[in-house]
Design a protein around this motif. Sequence first.
Motif, PDB file in Angstrom:
ATOM      1  N   TYR A  60       0.853  -1.181   0.000  1.00 58.71           N
ATOM      2  CA  TYR A  60       0.000   0.000   0.000  1.00 58.71           C
ATOM      3  C   TYR A  60       0.894   1.237   0.000  1.00 58.71           C
ATOM      4  O   TYR A  60       1.794   1.371   0.835  1.00 58.71           O
ATOM      5  CB  TYR A  60      -0.909   0.013   1.224  1.00 58.71           C
ATOM      6  N   THR A  61       0.650   2.107  -0.944  1.00 57.34           N
ATOM      7  CA  THR A  61       1.403   3.360  -0.984  1.00 57.34           C
ATOM      8  C   THR A  61       0.473   4.506  -0.689  1.00 57.34           C
ATOM      9  O   THR A  61      -0.697   4.488  -1.057  1.00 57.34           O
ATOM     10  CB  THR A  61       2.059   3.564  -2.368  1.00 57.34           C
ATOM     11  N   GLY A  62       1.010   5.507  -0.092  1.00 54.02           N
ATOM     12  CA  GLY A  62       0.187   6.700   0.046  1.00 54.02           C
ATOM     13  C   GLY A  62      -0.116   7.104   1.371  1.00 54.02           C
ATOM     14  O   GLY A  62      -0.693   7.356   2.205  1.00 54.02           O
TER      15      GLY A  62
END
Length: 82
Positions: A80-82
């Motif tokens: 998960y990025t962000g």
Amino acid sequence: MKKNRYLLYLLLCGVMLYIAMPELNFQVGGKEALFAGSWLFLALLVFAGNLAAFLYTPKKRARTASRKMEANPKRKSRVYTG
């Protein structure tokens, strides 16, 4: 094991053709000749299908390699990025 089954089917189909060919009459015409022709055509299709299956059956090595891959499936990781 499957090759033995296809070989048995080929032999049975050959015996069936050997026994039936003298009984089939193509000279008469009409429905009897139509039946004889269609029966011979279908018997030859069966023979050709079993011959193709006998000749082109995959080797066991390819199957064992694919089984090993199925036994150890790779797990997907989620990032998960962000």
